[in-house]
Motif scaffolding. Structure first.
Motif, PDB file in Angstrom:
ATOM      1  N   GLU A  37       0.830  -1.214   0.000  1.00 57.69           N
ATOM      2  CA  GLU A  37       0.000   0.000   0.000  1.00 57.69           C
ATOM      3  C   GLU A  37       0.857   1.254   0.000  1.00 57.69           C
ATOM      4  O   GLU A  37       0.624   2.192  -0.770  1.00 57.69           O
ATOM      5  CB  GLU A  37      -0.909  -0.024   1.226  1.00 57.69           C
ATOM      6  CG  GLU A  37      -1.744   1.218   1.441  1.00 57.69           C
ATOM      7  CD  GLU A  37      -2.405   1.200   2.804  1.00 57.69           C
ATOM      8  OE1 GLU A  37      -2.068   2.073   3.636  1.00 57.69           O
ATOM      9  OE2 GLU A  37      -3.243   0.317   3.044  1.00 57.69           O
TER      10      GLU A  37
ATOM     11  N   SER B  43       0.013  -2.073  -6.993  1.00 58.55           N
ATOM     12  CA  SER B  43      -1.223  -2.844  -7.137  1.00 58.55           C
ATOM     13  C   SER B  43      -1.255  -3.682  -8.401  1.00 58.55           C
ATOM     14  O   SER B  43      -2.223  -4.390  -8.654  1.00 58.55           O
ATOM     15  CB  SER B  43      -2.432  -1.898  -7.155  1.00 58.55           C
ATOM     16  OG  SER B  43      -2.329  -0.997  -8.256  1.00 58.55           O
ATOM     17  N   ASP B  44      -0.196  -3.617  -9.224  1.00 56.55           N
ATOM     18  CA  ASP B  44      -0.276  -4.255 -10.534  1.00 56.55           C
ATOM     19  C   ASP B  44       0.582  -5.509 -10.672  1.00 56.55           C
ATOM     20  O   ASP B  44       0.759  -6.014 -11.779  1.00 56.55           O
ATOM     21  CB  ASP B  44       0.099  -3.257 -11.630  1.00 56.55           C
ATOM     22  CG  ASP B  44       1.473  -2.630 -11.405  1.00 56.55           C
ATOM     23  OD1 ASP B  44       2.143  -3.026 -10.439  1.00 56.55           O
ATOM     24  OD2 ASP B  44       1.855  -1.753 -12.201  1.00 56.55           O
TER      25      ASP B  44
ATOM     26  N   ALA C 273      -3.954  -8.490  -5.232  1.00 55.51           N
ATOM     27  CA  ALA C 273      -5.092  -9.266  -5.732  1.00 55.51           C
ATOM     28  C   ALA C 273      -5.152 -10.627  -5.050  1.00 55.51           C
ATOM     29  O   ALA C 273      -6.233 -11.141  -4.737  1.00 55.51           O
ATOM     30  CB  ALA C 273      -4.980  -9.432  -7.246  1.00 55.51           C
TER      31      ALA C 273
ATOM     32  N   ASP D 226      -8.656  -4.949   0.376  1.00 54.44           N
ATOM     33  CA  ASP D 226      -9.565  -4.025  -0.312  1.00 54.44           C
ATOM     34  C   ASP D 226      -9.364  -2.593   0.177  1.00 54.44           C
ATOM     35  O   ASP D 226      -9.441  -1.638  -0.610  1.00 54.44           O
ATOM     36  CB  ASP D 226     -11.020  -4.462  -0.115  1.00 54.44           C
ATOM     37  CG  ASP D 226     -11.404  -5.620  -1.017  1.00 54.44           C
ATOM     38  OD1 ASP D 226     -10.618  -5.942  -1.931  1.00 54.44           O
ATOM     39  OD2 ASP D 226     -12.486  -6.208  -0.822  1.00 54.44           O
TER      40      ASP D 226
ATOM     41  N   LEU E 286      -6.387  -1.297  -1.601  1.00 59.62           N
ATOM     42  CA  LEU E 286      -6.696  -0.996  -3.002  1.00 59.62           C
ATOM     43  C   LEU E 286      -7.459   0.322  -3.121  1.00 59.62           C
ATOM     44  O   LEU E 286      -7.248   1.091  -4.063  1.00 59.62           O
ATOM     45  CB  LEU E 286      -7.514  -2.144  -3.602  1.00 59.62           C
ATOM     46  CG  LEU E 286      -6.760  -3.478  -3.760  1.00 59.62           C
ATOM     47  CD1 LEU E 286      -7.727  -4.601  -4.107  1.00 59.62           C
ATOM     48  CD2 LEU E 286      -5.685  -3.357  -4.830  1.00 59.62           C
TER      49      LEU E 286
ATOM     50  N   ASP F  57      -6.608   3.111  -8.009  1.00 57.39           N
ATOM     51  CA  ASP F  57      -6.292   2.806  -9.408  1.00 57.39           C
ATOM     52  C   ASP F  57      -7.574   2.376 -10.116  1.00 57.39           C
ATOM     53  O   ASP F  57      -8.159   1.342  -9.759  1.00 57.39           O
ATOM     54  CB  ASP F  57      -5.249   1.687  -9.456  1.00 57.39           C
ATOM     55  CG  ASP F  57      -4.811   1.346 -10.882  1.00 57.39           C
ATOM     56  OD1 ASP F  57      -5.428   1.863 -11.835  1.00 57.39           O
ATOM     57  OD2 ASP F  57      -3.849   0.572 -11.025  1.00 57.39           O
TER      58      ASP F  57
ATOM     59  N   ASP G 131      -8.046   0.860 -12.741  1.00 58.10           N
ATOM     60  CA  ASP G 131      -7.936  -0.481 -13.313  1.00 58.10           C
ATOM     61  C   ASP G 131      -8.337  -1.565 -12.318  1.00 58.10           C
ATOM     62  O   ASP G 131      -8.466  -2.739 -12.689  1.00 58.10           O
ATOM     63  CB  ASP G 131      -6.503  -0.738 -13.795  1.00 58.10           C
ATOM     64  CG  ASP G 131      -6.129   0.139 -14.988  1.00 58.10           C
ATOM     65  OD1 ASP G 131      -7.051   0.616 -15.682  1.00 58.10           O
ATOM     66  OD2 ASP G 131      -4.925   0.350 -15.218  1.00 58.10           O
ATOM     67  N   LEU G 132      -8.495  -1.195 -11.063  1.00 55.10           N
ATOM     68  CA  LEU G 132      -8.847  -2.163 -10.027  1.00 55.10           C
ATOM     69  C   LEU G 132     -10.355  -2.347  -9.887  1.00 55.10           C
ATOM     70  O   LEU G 132     -10.809  -3.085  -9.020  1.00 55.10           O
ATOM     71  CB  LEU G 132      -8.284  -1.708  -8.675  1.00 55.10           C
ATOM     72  CG  LEU G 132      -6.785  -1.450  -8.600  1.00 55.10           C
ATOM     73  CD1 LEU G 132      -6.425  -0.828  -7.261  1.00 55.10           C
ATOM     74  CD2 LEU G 132      -6.018  -2.740  -8.809  1.00 55.10           C
TER      75      LEU G 132
ATOM     76  N   LEU H  28     -11.782  -5.924  -9.809  1.00 55.43           N
ATOM     77  CA  LEU H  28     -11.341  -6.647  -8.622  1.00 55.43           C
ATOM     78  C   LEU H  28     -12.151  -6.220  -7.403  1.00 55.43           C
ATOM     79  O   LEU H  28     -12.597  -7.056  -6.607  1.00 55.43           O
ATOM     80  CB  LEU H  28      -9.852  -6.392  -8.393  1.00 55.43           C
ATOM     81  CG  LEU H  28      -9.222  -7.017  -7.141  1.00 55.43           C
ATOM     82  CD1 LEU H  28      -9.356  -8.535  -7.176  1.00 55.43           C
ATOM     83  CD2 LEU H  28      -7.759  -6.608  -7.032  1.00 55.43           C
ATOM     84  N   LEU H  29     -12.366  -4.911  -7.253  1.00 59.59           N
ATOM     85  CA  LEU H  29     -13.128  -4.421  -6.113  1.00 59.59           C
ATOM     86  C   LEU H  29     -14.608  -4.773  -6.244  1.00 59.59           C
ATOM     87  O   LEU H  29     -15.278  -5.062  -5.248  1.00 59.59           O
ATOM     88  CB  LEU H  29     -12.949  -2.910  -5.981  1.00 59.59           C
ATOM     89  CG  LEU H  29     -11.555  -2.462  -5.539  1.00 59.59           C
ATOM     90  CD1 LEU H  29     -11.411  -0.952  -5.651  1.00 59.59           C
ATOM     91  CD2 LEU H  29     -11.293  -2.911  -4.105  1.00 59.59           C
TER      92      LEU H  29
END
Length: 663
Positions: A36, A41-42, A47, A62, A65, A70, A72-73, A76-77
Motif C-alpha cells: 500500500e 497494485s499491478d 489481488a 480491499d 486498493l 487505481d 484499473d482495479l 477486482l473491487l
C-alpha cells in the motif's frame, strides 16, 4: 507538542480496544502495508490477498486498493461486493467509492439492489455519491426514509456530495424536505448539508423546519443552508439565531446576513461586535464591511485602536470592502507595518480592489522580505486586469521560495503569459520531487494553460517556436518523473496541448517512503492500542486519541515528529471559524513541512467535530501539517486522512486563533 519522551508535556498511553473480528497476522499486515505504501497494485500480490481464505485479510487488501485509487482495479473491487463476509463487502464498497469514477456506478447500483446488511448498504450509498453520476439520484432519494439510520444518514451526505459535483438535486427536493422534518436530528443536519451544497431553493421550507430544531447541529446546518441559498426571506427566518448559545451558529448567521446583503439588519448584526467569542467578533467585522451601505463601517470605529493584530487585519479587509479606493492611503501606510501578517492582509485587500492605484501600492510592496507577503501578493495579482500586473508577476517567478513560485506560476497560467514560459521552465529545472511536488505541479499546469491559450484568452507576450518546443519537451520529460502526481499532471497537460489522450506511462514501482518507521506502523496496526497525544498550547491542553490501527503510517509519522520535538513552538497558522484550526508548519504560513511526503490513508471514518486530519496539497503530499475540525465537515470524508480525535479540550480547540502556539 511532544509525546512519550517528555513526561512533563506528553504521554503515549496504550489502551485496549475491541475489534469486530480477528485482525490479520503482523506478518500479513506488514506485507500489505508495504504494498500500500509503495502504491503497488499491478503485480498481483494485493489481488492474491483480496482472494485470501481469511476475510480479515481480504478486507484489509480491499482497504489498501481503495487507498491506491487505481481505476484499473474496478473489476477486482466489484468482485468484493459479492463476498460472503460483511466486512469485506463493506471495504469493497468504500474502496469503489474512492475511485471517484462514474464507471463504478453500475456495480454499486447492482449491489445496492440485493444487499441486506445496513453497514454495507450505507457504504454503497456513500460510494454512489462519489461517482458524480446523476443516475444515483433515484437510488439515493428513497434511502432518506430507510429504517436503518446509518443508511439514511449516508444517503443524505451522498446527495450533498453529488450536489457539490454539479448534479442538480431538484428531483430529490421533496424527499430532502420530508427528511428535514423527521425527528432524527442527525438526519436533519445531513439533509441540510445536501441543501447547502446544492443551493437547493426548492427545499427552503424544510430548511425553515431545521432552523426551528432544538438541537445545535440542525440549527448550524440550517443556517448554512439559508446562507448558501441567500434569499432574504429564508435568512430572515434564521435571524433569531444571532443569539444562539453556540458560537458556531452565531458565526454562520452573520455570514448568511452578509451573503444575502441584508443591510437593514446591520444594527442587529453589529451587536456581535461585542461578542466574547473571537471567532464571532472577527466574522462580525467582516460582515460589517459587506454591509457598508447599511452603516457597517461606522460601527467598526471603536475597534480601530485595537492592539490585537487579528482584529487589525480583519478591519483592513472590511474597510477595504466598504470604502473601495478610499482605503488606498491607509493601505499604503499599513504596507510598512512591522507585523508581516498585517502586510499579508494589505496584499489581500489590494487584490480585492483591482485598481490602478492599488497596483501602485502592490508594486511598492514587491521587495518585501517576507515570503508570506510575497505569496499573498502573487495570489492577489491575478485579480488585477491591467497588463502591467502580468509584467510584475514575472518578477516573482524568479523567486527561490516554493510558495512564492507556486502562486506566481498559477497567476502566469491564469493570465496566459507567453513571456513567462522561460522563467517557469528555468524554475522547474531546479526542482525535485517529492519535496517540490506542489510547485512542480503548479508549473506544469501553468505551462499547459499557456500553451493552450486561444486569441479569446487574451494571451500576453509572444510565443516563440523555441519556447513552445522547450515547454513541450519539459512536459514530455515530466512523464518520467518518479512522483505520480507530477506524471499525472504532465499527462493531463500534454493531452490538452496535443488535443489527444496521452496515457500515463508504465512507471517503475514506487518506493515505500524512507521516512516511514515500518516497525512502529506495523505495531500500531497489529496491536489493540490507541496512542494518546497531549497538545499543550498557550490556550490550554488538547488531548487527542490517535487512530494507529486505522492510519498507522500517518500516526507513526506524527509520533516520530512529536518525539523529536518538531512541533514545539510551532503556531496554528490557519483558523477558519466553524471549519478547522491548522498547525504543524515550521514556516508559519501554510507552506512548510518536514522535507518529505507521506501517503494518504483514507478510511470510512467521518469528519465529525474534533476530528484530526492530515493537511494536503494533493494526494500523498502530507507531512507535518494537521487540522482539527470545529464541526462536522462531510465534504472532507475520504479526501483527507483522519488519524485522531479530540477526547478532551474541545473548548481549547474552539479558543485557538491564528498565531497561537504549541508549547
Amino acid at each position: 507538542m511532544r509525546l512519550a519522551a517528555i513526561p512533563a508535556l506528553a504521554a503515549l498511553t496504550l489502551a485496549p480496544v475491541a475489534f469486530a473480528s480477528a485482525a490479520p497476522s503482523p506478518e500479513v499486515v506488514r506485507e500489505i502495508l508495504l504494498l500500500e505504501q509503495a502504491r503497488q497494485s499491478d503485480d498481483g500480490r494485493l489481488a492474491a490477498f483480496a482472494a485470501d481464505p481469511d476475510p480479515a485479510v481480504r478486507a484489509r487488501a480491499d482497504l489498501a486498493l481503495g487507498r491506491i485509487q487505481d481505476p484499473d482495479l474496478l473489476d477486482l473491487l466489484a468482485a468484493g461486493l459479492n463476498d460472503g463476509d460483511v466486512s469485506v463487502r463493506a471495504e469493497a464498497a468504500f474502496a469503489l467509492g474512492q475511485l471517484r469514477d462514474a464507471s463504478a456506478f453500475e456495480p454499486l447500483a447492482t449491489a445496492l439492489g440485493s444487499e441486506k446488511d445496513p453497514l454495507v448498504r450505507a457504504r454503497l450509498a456513500e460510494a454512489l455519491g462519489k461517482t458524480g453520476s446523476a443516475d444515483a439520484l433515484p437510488l439515493l432519494e428513497p434511502l432518506l426514509a430507510d429504517s436503518e439510520p446509518e443508511v439514511s444518514h449516508k444517503a443524505a451526505i451522498a446527495l450533498g456530495i453529488l450536489g457539490m459535483s454539479g448534479v442538480a438535486l431538484d428531483p430529490a427536493a421533496l424527499a430532502l424536505t420530508a427528511a428535514m422534518r423527521s425527528s432524527d436530528p442527525e438526519l436533519q443536519w445531513r439533509c441540510a448539508f445536501a441543501v447547502q451544497r446544492a443551493k437547493l431553493l426548492a427545499s427552503g421550507s424544510g430548511v425553515m423546519d431545521v432552523l426551528r430544531s432544538q438541537e445545535t447541529l440542525p440549527n448550524l446546518y440550517g443556517v448554512r443552508a439559508a446562507g448558501a441559498i441567500a434569499t432574504r426571506n429564508l435568512v430572515e427566518k434564521a435571524m433569531p439565531h444571532l443569539e444562539h448559545p453556540d458560537w458556531r451558529v452565531r458565526v454562520e448567521i452573520l455570514r448568511a446576513i452578509g451573503a444575502a446583503k441584508l443591510n437593514h439588519y446591520t444594527s442587529r448584526a453589529s451587536l456581535l461586535l461585542d461578542d466574547s467569542n473571537m471567532h464571532v467578533l472577527l466574522t462580525a467585522i467582516d460582515v460589517m464591511g459587506q454591509l457598508a451601505s447599511g452603516g457597517g463601517l461606522g460601527r467598526l470605529t471603536p475597534l480601530e485602536g485595537s492592539s490585537d493584530w487579528r482584529i487589525r487585519a480583519a478591519l483592513i479587509a472590511a474597510q477595504t470592502a466598504g470604502s473601495g479606493e478610499g482605503a488606498i492611503p491607509e493601505l499604503r501606510r499599513l504596507a510598512q507595518d512591522p507585523n508581516w501578517r498585517i502586510r499579508v492582509a494589505v496584499a489581500q485587500a489590494l487584490g480585492a480592489l483591482k485598481t490602478v492605484h492599488a497596483l501602485l501600492v502592490w508594486e511598492d510592496m514587491r521587495s518585501d522580505d517576507s515570503p508570506a507577503v510575497l505569496t499573498a501578493l502573487a495570489n492577489s495579482l491575478v485579480l488585477f486586469p491591467q497588463t502591467h500586473a502580468v509584467v510584475l508577476n514575472r518578477t516573482l517567478l524568479k523567486s527561490s521560495d516554493s510558495a512564492v513560485l507556486t502562486s506566481a506560476a498559477g497567476a502566469a497560467g491564469q493570465r496566459f503569459d507567453y513571456d513567462a514560459l522561460p522563467l517557469l521552465m528555468d524554475g522547474y529545472d531546479k526542482l525535485q520531487s517529492p519535496v517540490d511536488t506542489e510547485v512542480m505541479v503548479a508549473i506544469l499546469q501553468a505551462i499547459g494553460s499557456i500553451l493552450t491559450a486561444t486569441p479569446e484568452s487574451d494571451p500576453q507576450g509572444q510565443l516563440t517556436p523555441e519556447n513552445q518546443a522547450r515547454a513541450e519537451a519539459l512536459l514530455e520529460s515530466a512523464l518520467h518523473d518518479g512522483d505520480r502526481n507530477v506524471v499525472r499532471t504532465a499527462a493531463d497537460q500534454l493531452s490538452l496541448v496535443r488535443q489527444t489522450l496521452v496515457e500515463m506511462p508504465d512507471l517503475p514501482p514506487a518506493e515505500v517512503p524512507g521516512s516511514l518507521d515500518v516497525d512502529l506502523a506495523v505495531a500500531l496496526e497489529s496491536g489493540p492500542v490507541f496512542p494518546t497525544a497531549r497538545l499543550v498550547t498557550n490556550r490550554g491542553t488538547i488531548t487527542v486519541r490517535l487512530f494507529g490501527g486505522e492510519a498507522p503510517g500517518t500516526v507513526a509519522n506524527f509520533i516520530t515528529l512529536a518525539r523529536s520535538g518538531y512541533y514545539n513552538g510551532l503556531t496554528f497558522h490557519r483558523v477558519v471559524a466553524d471549519f478547522v484550526i491548522q498547525g504543524g508548519d515550521p514556516r508559519g504560513d501554510g507552506w512548510g513541512g518536514p522535507g518529505y511526503a507521506i501517503r494518504c490513508e483514507y478510511t470510512p471514518r467521518e469528519y465529525t467535530t474534533g476530528m484530526v486530519g492530515m493537511a494536503l496539497a494533493g494526494k500523498d503530499t502530507g507531512g507535518s501539517q494537521f487540522f482539527i475540525t470545529h464541526s462536522p465537515q462531510p465534504h472532507l470524508n475520504g479526501n483527507y486522512t483522519i488519524f485522531g480525535e479530540v477526547t478532551d479540550g474541545m473548548d481549547v480547540v474552539d479558543k485557538i486563533q491564528v498565531g497561537d502556539t504549541i508549547t
